[in-house]
Design an enzyme around this catalytic site. Structure first.
Site, PDB file in Angstrom:
ATOM      1  N   CYS A  68      -6.215  52.753  23.547  1.00 52.97           N
ATOM      2  CA  CYS A  68      -5.858  51.565  24.327  1.00 52.97           C
ATOM      3  C   CYS A  68      -7.077  50.801  24.851  1.00 52.97           C
ATOM      4  O   CYS A  68      -7.266  49.616  24.567  1.00 52.97           O
ATOM      5  CB  CYS A  68      -4.973  52.005  25.488  1.00 52.97           C
ATOM      6  N   HIS A  97      -2.626  52.507  30.872  1.00 58.28           N
ATOM      7  CA  HIS A  97      -2.430  51.745  29.628  1.00 58.28           C
ATOM      8  C   HIS A  97      -2.488  50.255  29.957  1.00 58.28           C
ATOM      9  O   HIS A  97      -2.113  49.833  31.053  1.00 58.28           O
ATOM     10  CB  HIS A  97      -1.080  52.087  28.988  1.00 58.28           C
ATOM     11  N   HIS A 106      -1.441  45.223  22.262  1.00 63.39           N
ATOM     12  CA  HIS A 106      -2.068  46.465  22.728  1.00 63.39           C
ATOM     13  C   HIS A 106      -2.122  47.479  21.595  1.00 63.39           C
ATOM     14  O   HIS A 106      -1.564  47.262  20.507  1.00 63.39           O
ATOM     15  CB  HIS A 106      -1.274  47.048  23.901  1.00 63.39           C
TER      16      HIS A 106
END
Length: 313
Positions: free
Chosen positions: A222, A272, A284
């Site tokens: 991430c 995240h 993402h």
């Protein structure tokens, strides 16, 4: 003992003038609990730049000094640990040192409501030139009209909108262009352009697989994805972890295109994040699908949403 004295001599030389030297600080950092003249000189430099709020400086590195260092590190996108090492020393020299001829010469001085002086009038003149200060005449008093002008400028330039003119606001006043009273600040165009570059760059990697600890197009985790895209698109280096990225971002009530959206997933706190695309979607790298686009309204993400933050480029 000679080595310690030599190291401290180098440290003292770093703060011999208001501008901190580029020289390295030997093997010794400054941190909580230390007590020497170098700490006092550090406080003086932080005070000049608007971060150390005490009326007097001391030789002791306590909680107030640490918080001042932390605030400086956050504002200058450094590792936020409250320890003054080589990177922080270097930033102490750079921050506020490259004022152009069109900026206020007292760029390292913090100005706030209630203050008076020629620096306030110069601030009003710059704000007036950029279309934010609406009064017909400028004065030497920092009143409510000046504060509101500063707040409006800070909002338009993606800064903390507190109405206080510190180092970050001085820098933006010098770099945001010279908008007229009838036009929008050029930073609005720059912001939109930066967001577009960020998103277009990120979309190039759609489909790249997820790899724990991955930081390249052969596989991203991430934060590795975000850092890679920011560096390629904008030349901006982000902290390595989502938690640290969250710390340096500026909170907003709702995300704009190009902002970062944060989620709490496998552990408490921000773990995240993705780039907001608008219309409830974000880009993402997820552990299940790799680089892709998800809906904020998705039951998984909506329950874990922490908030959005702007990253000052």
């Amino acid at each position: 003992m000679k080595k310690i004295i030599a190291t401290m001599t180098v440290a003292s030389a770093l703060f011999a003038s208001p501008m901190v030297s580029n020289a390295a600080f030997g093997d010794q950092n400054l941190r909580s609990g230390m007590k020497n003249n170098d700490v006092k000189q550090l406080q003086q430099v932080l005070k000049q730049k608007g971060y150390f709020k005490n009326s007097t400086t001391t030789t002791y590195f306590g909680s107030i000094t640490k918080q001042s260092v932390v605030n400086f590190q956050k504002a200058n996108r450094l590792a936020v640990d409250g320890v003054v090492g080589s990177a922080t020393f270097k930033a102490l020299k750079v921050a506020g040192s490259n004022q152009s001829s069109n900026t206020v010469t007292a760029g390292s001085k913090v100005l706030k409501q209630g203050m008076t002086g020629s620096d306030v009038q110069k601030l009003q003149q710059i704000l007036k030139q950029k279309g934010y200060f609406k009064n017909s005449a400028t004065t030497t008093y920092f009143g409510s009209a000046t504060k509101q002008s500063v707040v409006n400028f800070q909002k338009a330039n993606r800064l903390v909108a507190d109405g206080i003119v510190g180092p970050a606001t001085w820098k933006a006043l010098g770099n945001s262009g010279s908008a007229s009273t009838t036009s929008k600040p050029s930073s609005s165009t720059n912001t939109a352009s930066s967001a577009s570059k960020l998103i277009n760059t990120g979309k190039k990697y759609l489909g790249v697989k997820y790899v724990w600890g991955g930081t390249t197009p052969s596989g991203f985790d991430c934060s590795g994805f975000l850092d890679y895209v920011y560096k390629e698109a904008l030349g901006v280096k982000l902290p390595r972890t989502v938690a640290d990225i969250y710390k340096v971002g500026v909170s907003v009530k709702s995300p704009s295109v190009g902002d970062l959206v944060f989620f709490e997933t496998y552990k408490p706190g921000a773990s995240h994040a993705g780039i907001y695309l608008g219309k409830g979607k974000f880009l993402h790298s997820s552990s299940s699908k790799g680089v892709g686009i998800s809906e904020m309204s998705n039951s998984y993400w909506s329950q874990r949403y922490l908030g959005a933050k702007k990253i000052n480029y």
